[in-house]
Design an enzyme around this catalytic site. Structure first.
Site, mmCIF file in Angstrom:
data_model
loop_
_atom_site.group_PDB
_atom_site.id
_atom_site.type_symbol
_atom_site.label_atom_id
_atom_site.label_comp_id
_atom_site.label_asym_id
_atom_site.label_seq_id
_atom_site.Cartn_x
_atom_site.Cartn_y
_atom_site.Cartn_z
ATOM 1 N N ARG A 33 68.548 86.360 84.632
ATOM 2 C CA ARG A 33 69.242 86.538 85.921
ATOM 3 C C ARG A 33 70.763 86.655 85.706
ATOM 4 N NH1 ARG A 33 64.510 86.745 87.604
ATOM 5 N NH2 ARG A 33 63.303 85.013 88.429
ATOM 6 N N GLU A 173 51.026 75.377 91.717
ATOM 7 C CA GLU A 173 51.505 76.744 91.978
ATOM 8 C C GLU A 173 50.654 77.802 91.279
ATOM 9 O OE1 GLU A 173 55.549 77.571 90.745
ATOM 10 O OE2 GLU A 173 55.530 79.548 91.669
ATOM 11 N N LYS A 215 51.720 75.443 96.289
ATOM 12 C CA LYS A 215 52.805 76.442 96.293
ATOM 13 C C LYS A 215 52.209 77.794 95.933
ATOM 14 C CE LYS A 215 57.167 77.633 94.072
ATOM 15 N NZ LYS A 215 58.481 77.150 93.689
ATOM 16 N N SER A 254 58.605 82.807 96.666
ATOM 17 C CA SER A 254 59.032 84.104 97.220
ATOM 18 C C SER A 254 58.568 85.275 96.351
ATOM 19 C CB SER A 254 60.541 84.143 97.459
ATOM 20 O OG SER A 254 61.282 83.913 96.295
ATOM 21 N N GLY A 255 58.456 85.093 95.055
ATOM 22 C CA GLY A 255 57.765 86.050 94.195
ATOM 23 C C GLY A 255 58.424 87.401 93.997
ATOM 24 N N GLY A 256 59.688 87.543 94.383
ATOM 25 C CA GLY A 256 60.353 88.834 94.205
ATOM 26 C C GLY A 256 60.477 89.635 95.495
ATOM 27 N N ARG A 287 64.282 82.791 94.010
ATOM 28 C CA ARG A 287 65.105 83.988 94.213
ATOM 29 C C ARG A 287 65.518 84.193 95.662
ATOM 30 N NH1 ARG A 287 61.052 87.621 90.817
ATOM 31 N NH2 ARG A 287 59.796 85.792 91.290
HETATM 32 P P1 13P Z 1 60.437 82.649 93.420
HETATM 33 O O1 13P Z 1 60.612 82.106 94.812
HETATM 34 O O2 13P Z 1 61.627 83.382 92.902
HETATM 35 O O3 13P Z 1 59.148 83.376 93.258
HETATM 36 O O4 13P Z 1 60.310 81.391 92.463
HETATM 37 C C1 13P Z 1 59.486 80.357 92.814
HETATM 38 C C2 13P Z 1 59.138 79.596 91.613
HETATM 39 O O5 13P Z 1 59.342 78.408 91.563
HETATM 40 C C3 13P Z 1 58.515 80.295 90.470
HETATM 41 O O6 13P Z 1 57.878 79.365 89.651
#
Ligand code: 13P
Length: 336
Positions: A33, A173, A215, A254-256, A287
């Site tokens: 990043r 998650e 999550k 959020s996943g991108g 993110r």
């Molecule tokens: P993002 O919200 O960027 O997907 O990250 C969440 C996260 O904790 C990834 O393990």
């Protein structure tokens, strides 16, 4: 296992309209990043970045807990406080990352169970109150396979049991990735299969559902899909009946997705289902909360106030989304 503390901590993390901040990028991910912004890829730059985040004025109004990475848990803020004591309830990423799954090209299984009991004890001693483990499921023509889903579900359940034994609330998650051109329905089918497997494994390992948080990914079309679906369709497809009512909260990753889309979709889920759901619908974004702040900061101390403003804005928008009061048109909380 201190059942009461686990239940209280899990509930507190999703109480009211606050959510989690995932600031637990591993060193390689943080460096990835930083690279496009020309920020030095050093422990000190990562420390300064995390300091900027946790010292954001009023952040605690929106954020109930922050997931840290091992390096950060051992670092100190500018004021000389350990990050674990920096205002927000600290959690810790405890998995060792996704590695290729044997005999299954293109698929991964998350590692890190060996020696985990000892690491959890240490993290608890350093102040952590909850833990996170991320499994990664990729969608393709012939994947995910049963092998990939079963291996990841088993590892998540073993990690969750060890966490509860150590007095840490597990954030479970399982992330179905957005990469690909598949339609919304395919993500829904895969997410459903993954959640079934995960809760079956959690049950088999005796994990206390009241003392954990889920999550998951939102159910969205692949990033390259021709039909990107509307906000309401995504909100409705995301609410899976596979999650038992005993789980106190679902804190989405959020996943991108863009920061605004993540807020809008969380908002739609809450607005369309007011008082009709057994779980709190919260956020645990990395993110979608941090990226605008990182873009503003760029590693420059003079940019800290501007970056903190951007961070607070996103956290505040997601807090509003929990109440169903985020206005996508203005990208701001709806004012009465
Ligand atoms: P993002 O919200 O960027 O997907 O990250 C969440 C996260 O904790 C990834 O393990």
């Amino acid at each position: 296992m201190d059942t009461r503390t686990l239940i209280e901590t899990a509930r507190a993390l999703v109480a009211g309209d606050r959510g989690l901040l995932a600031m637990d990028e591993s060193t390689p991910t943080a460096n990835k990043r930083f690279a496009p912004l020309g920020i030095p890829q050093t422990p000190e730059a990562r420390r300064a970045y995390r300091d900027m985040i946790v010292t954001t004025p009023r952040l605690g109004e929106c954020i109930s807990g922050a997931i840290l990475y091992d390096e950060t848990l051992r670092q100190q803020t500018n004021e000389g406080l350990p990050f674990a004591q920096a205002r927000i309830v600290p959690g810790i990423k405890v998995d060792a990352g996704a590695k290729p799954l044997a005999l299954h090209p293109g698929e991964e299984v998350t590692e890190g169970l060996d020696g985990l009991r000892g690491r959890l004890d240490e993290y608890r001693g350093l102040g952590a109150r909850f833990a996170k483990w991320r499994a990664v499921i990729r969608i393709g023509e012939t994947i995910p396979t049963r092998a990939c889903i079963a291996a990841n579900a088993h590892a998540l359940a073993r990690y969750a049991a060890l966490s509860q034994e150590a007095g840490l609330v597990p954030i479970v998650e399982p992330e179905v990735l957005m990469d690909g051109d598949h339609p919304l329905e395919r993500c829904a089918t895969v997410t459903e299969a993954v959640l079934h497997a995960v809760f079956d494994a959690l049950d088999a390992q005796g994990v206390l559902l009241e003392g954990m948080l889920l999550k998951p990914n939102m159910v969205v079309p692949g990033l390259e899909a021709s039909d990107q679906s509307g906000t309401d369709a995504i909100a409705d497809a995301t609410l899976r009946r596979q999650v038992p009512a005993a789980v106190p909260g679902i804190a989405f990753l959020s996943g991108g997705q863009s920061a605004k889309l993540a807020s809008a979709r969380l908002n739609a889920m809450n607005a369309r289902n007011r008082d009709r759901l057994p779980w709190a619908l919260a956020f645990s974004f990395a993110r979608a909360i941090q990226q605008p702040a990182l873009d503003a900061w760029r590693g420059v101390a003079e940019n800290v106030p501007q970056a903190q403003q951007a961070l607070f804005h996103r956290a505040d928008c997601n807090r509003a989304a929990r109440r169903g009061e985020y206005d996508a048109a203005t990208d701001a909380p709806r004012r009465a």
